[in-house]
Design an enzyme around this catalytic site. Structure first.
Site, PDB file in Angstrom:
ATOM      1  N   GLY A  94       0.842  -1.194   0.000  1.00 33.72           N
ATOM      2  CA  GLY A  94       0.000   0.000   0.000  1.00 33.72           C
ATOM      3  C   GLY A  94       0.876   1.243   0.000  1.00 33.72           C
ATOM      4  O   GLY A  94       2.060   1.194  -0.348  1.00 33.72           O
ATOM      5  N   PHE A  95       0.311   2.359   0.411  1.00 30.59           N
ATOM      6  CA  PHE A  95       1.073   3.606   0.363  1.00 30.59           C
ATOM      7  C   PHE A  95       2.330   3.535   1.234  1.00 30.59           C
ATOM      8  O   PHE A  95       3.416   3.907   0.795  1.00 30.59           O
ATOM      9  CB  PHE A  95       0.198   4.777   0.815  1.00 30.59           C
ATOM     10  CG  PHE A  95      -0.814   5.178  -0.211  1.00 30.59           C
ATOM     11  CD1 PHE A  95      -0.410   5.822  -1.370  1.00 30.59           C
ATOM     12  CD2 PHE A  95      -2.158   4.907  -0.040  1.00 30.59           C
ATOM     13  CE1 PHE A  95      -1.331   6.193  -2.336  1.00 30.59           C
ATOM     14  CE2 PHE A  95      -3.090   5.270  -1.000  1.00 30.59           C
ATOM     15  CZ  PHE A  95      -2.673   5.915  -2.145  1.00 30.59           C
TER      16      PHE A  95
ATOM     17  N   GLU B 239     -18.683   9.692   0.165  1.00 32.66           N
ATOM     18  CA  GLU B 239     -18.324   9.626  -1.247  1.00 32.66           C
ATOM     19  C   GLU B 239     -19.175   8.599  -1.987  1.00 32.66           C
ATOM     20  O   GLU B 239     -19.654   8.847  -3.098  1.00 32.66           O
ATOM     21  CB  GLU B 239     -16.825   9.317  -1.392  1.00 32.66           C
ATOM     22  CG  GLU B 239     -15.980  10.525  -1.036  1.00 32.66           C
ATOM     23  CD  GLU B 239     -14.496  10.255  -0.899  1.00 32.66           C
ATOM     24  OE1 GLU B 239     -13.718  11.230  -0.855  1.00 32.66           O
ATOM     25  OE2 GLU B 239     -14.096   9.081  -0.830  1.00 32.66           O
TER      26      GLU B 239
END
Lengths: 434, 434
Positions: free
Chosen positions: A17-18, A174
């Site tokens: 991941g990041f 969202e």
């Protein structure tokens, strides 16, 4: 110090991941032997996953093969494998099919969905975490409209056109916003028997306001923007039971039932089970969410060679509260851990990790967002443009950015969402209960 | 004549492939009430499916929602449903969950994969037909390289790097060519323990040459182009048994065994079972491939209100042989059937269907193709450009064309294939046998 062990110095990073990816990138052009382990062969740009779930982007638009990203970094090996446990005494990570030893270890395994002890709710209310979740949610959303189109009885049709999102954090907001636009704009002319614009979209939040990470003023702005899109925001609602087609909840002390065939879960995440395994093996403490407590240098107190970064780490920020589970935190922590390893090589210790907060953004539909940048707060179209720009430049790979920009521009001007495919197991109306 | 039944005249079309879709489009701005039935909610551009299987394009790039394509055509209703049988006496199509009646029926249900009585081979050798097949093949191809990277024993590693494609028609040739480029160029720098360029890619063909629909000269050109990419083309090989990791075959009278973990099936298709159901219910004849024999006007002899078009129809061409299962044939037949319905309204009958042959194209890797246009035959880069142009303009939707063009340009100049995601069930090395 680790450096005294000499070279080759093997760094094992768990998670692409990041946090893990930026740690690996920061170790480019060093003598470290880096192994990046992930169960998946790609890095996923999680912040745009809800756009896949609502048919605006394809999975490959927001995912890049880890090998591709790191192909030119010859000191990095990518391993498709699942880490399952640790043996810190032998400095080994146990894999599903083997093991790998390290000199330094960076654990960046992230979070997973959490149903607060109600794992039986999982099949009724998928949560948005991986690519498969996103295509499964897309399938359910689109199939609900198909089923409604074929249902002649209005009483049976209504639950197909009722969509409930549980959890009013950024993901829930969202999702609800994008779902409202899908129903009201994209699908408007697609059906003959139903009008998708008559769908009910309900956003349930347990607390007293949505987007609690933002200021109350921005929460109100977001609520207004959602109301304009036709999303019914309901704070102070506790879900008590979920089943295939019904949400039972308590609102202001009164029990209530919402008939809704499509329920999406955006209410909670908890740490990867690797956090618990690591805590058990090393004696490190974990917080109630399962995040592992780390020193201000992001390593375990008992094991300076083991770092925990990103969502899996419980690391206090300047205000004493743990840093939030955001991509910028993970990126900065990954880079910090790598720099600390390089500093150790040179025999010095850098200052503790300090998170540089560039602000907080959440989007509501195709042209509204809320932003908090330092003391500056704003919302509306400019915040949305900023959101678009920030996410676009962060996407890894020039081609991805170009494709996503074109799709966004196209979606924006045409209200289209071209990736509206119902894939995977083809459901029948009967299977889904009725 | 149908017209004497008066209006509303209900036209039911089964299948949203090329034939069914173009029939529906041709009926725009008429008084017909059209219902298009498909099990999937999208039209799939089959000719580019192999690009999804090899990671160059995303499923949504080559698929368009049927509702989106037909949203402005108010006399068309799209139904997500599965047709399972017919009752021609009552003029009804039986669905998986209900039925629908028609005045005229157009059956365009297409073909499905065929293992020549060896359905037990299916799990070992997936074939390329739907979107899920393509992502499953993509998963197997990419996973094979991952497994090879982790396998230290060269004897066990070799079968992971051996890829066998069974069937040397256009699909097999395109798959083998794209696979060779994936291994030799795209993945070249991605691994540390293996060199993907050392992969063996074998194309097995039962007949004496590949691409039998083309001239022998073009077959040789294709074979040479494949050889340049490192694909071993082996004609006159009959497969006798497939299992997980092994292909047993007979070549020049000698039994042989190829150890290959990844086997792809491109050897055969047969008609949708709807063809058989229709023949049984109407007394129509079917050919050995299960295709339904139609009159020169594309309807059943016994039932002039039932049309069969596209791959499912056995319709003799100018040379007396049945027309091939190609997109242009299906498109022209869909348009013809719709025009015939309109002519019947006006009380006249058009000339029998005549296929207008614009030529035949097959591509081999990123910059070579073979083409046969009338008496003109050519191969190489120009044929490839033509192939690219023809496929691009046929893609439905302007956005799709633009995205695919960018991805092609990007892939062409960088040797990249960005949609290299291993999705779906994550396999372990043990599961895959070994």
């Amino acid at each position: 110090m680790e450096t005294q062990r000499g070279f080759p110095h093997r760094v094992v990073i768990i998670g692409g991941g990041f946090g893990g990816l930026y740690a690996a990138k920061e170790l480019a052009d060093t003598a470290f032997q880096v192994t990046l382990i992930d169960r998946r062969n790609f890095h996923l740009f999680q912040p745009l996953l809800y756009q896949v779930a609502t048919g605006a982007l394809s999975p490959a638009d927001i995912a890049s093969p880890l090998r591709e990203i790191l192909k030119r970094q010859r000191n990095v090996q990518v391993l498709l494998a699942e880490a399952v446990d640790f043996e810190p005494g032998r400095r080994a990570v146990i894999l599903g099919d083997g093991e790998i030893s390290y000199d330094s270890l960076i654990v960046a395994a992230g979070m997973q969905n959490h149903y607060f002890g109600h794992d039986d709710w999982r099949p009724f209310a998928p949560a948005l975490k991986g690519v498969e979740d996103a295509t499964e949610i897309r399938r359910r959303l689109l199939f609900a409209f198909e089923a409604a189109e074929r249902e002649a009885d209005p009483a049976k049709r209504a639950p197909w056109l009722t969509f409930t999102v549980v959890g009013g954090g950024p993901t829930g907001v969202e999702l609800a916003g994008a779902l409202a636009e899908l129903a009201r704009d994209t699908l408007r002319k697609d059906f003959r028997a139903i009008d998708p614009a008559e769908s009910r979209i309900i956003l349930l939040e347990g607390g007293d306001r949505i987007l609690q990470a933002f200021s109350p003023c921005l929460s109100r702005q977001a609520e207004k923007a959602l109301a304009r899109l036709g999303v019914g925001v309901r704070p102070d609602v506790k879900v008590t039971r979920l089943s295939g087609g019904e949400v039972e909840c308590i609102s202001a002390g009164t029990a209530e039932s919402i008939r809704s065939k499509t329920i999406l879960w955006a209410a909670g995440v908890k740490a990867s089970p690797l956090g618990e395994a690591l805590a058990r093996r090393t004696g490190a403490a974990a917080d109630p969410q399962g995040r592992v407590l780390v020193t201000p240098w992001l390593h375990l107190r008992s094991h300076p060679e083991i770092f925990v970064i990103g969502d899996l780490a419980h690391c206090a920020g300047a205000d004493g509260r743990p840093l939030p589970g955001l991509a910028p935190v993970a990126i900065q922590q990954g880079q910090y851990a790598a720099r600390l390893l390089k500093a150790r090589l040179e025999g010095w210790t850098p200052a503790p990790f300090a998170y540089r907060d560039w602000g907080n953004l959440a989007t509501i539909g195709r042209a509204a967002a809320v932003a908090e940048i330092g003391k500056l707060e704003f919302s509306g179209f400019f915040a949305w443009l900023l959101w678009l720009f920030v996410h676009l430049v962060q996407l890894i790979g020039f081609e991805n950015r170009l494709l996503v920009l074109i799709q966004w521009a196209w979606n924006y001007f045409t209200w289209n969402r071209s990736a509206r495919l119902i894939t995977g197991e083809v459901p029948s109306r009967r299977e889904k209960g009725d």
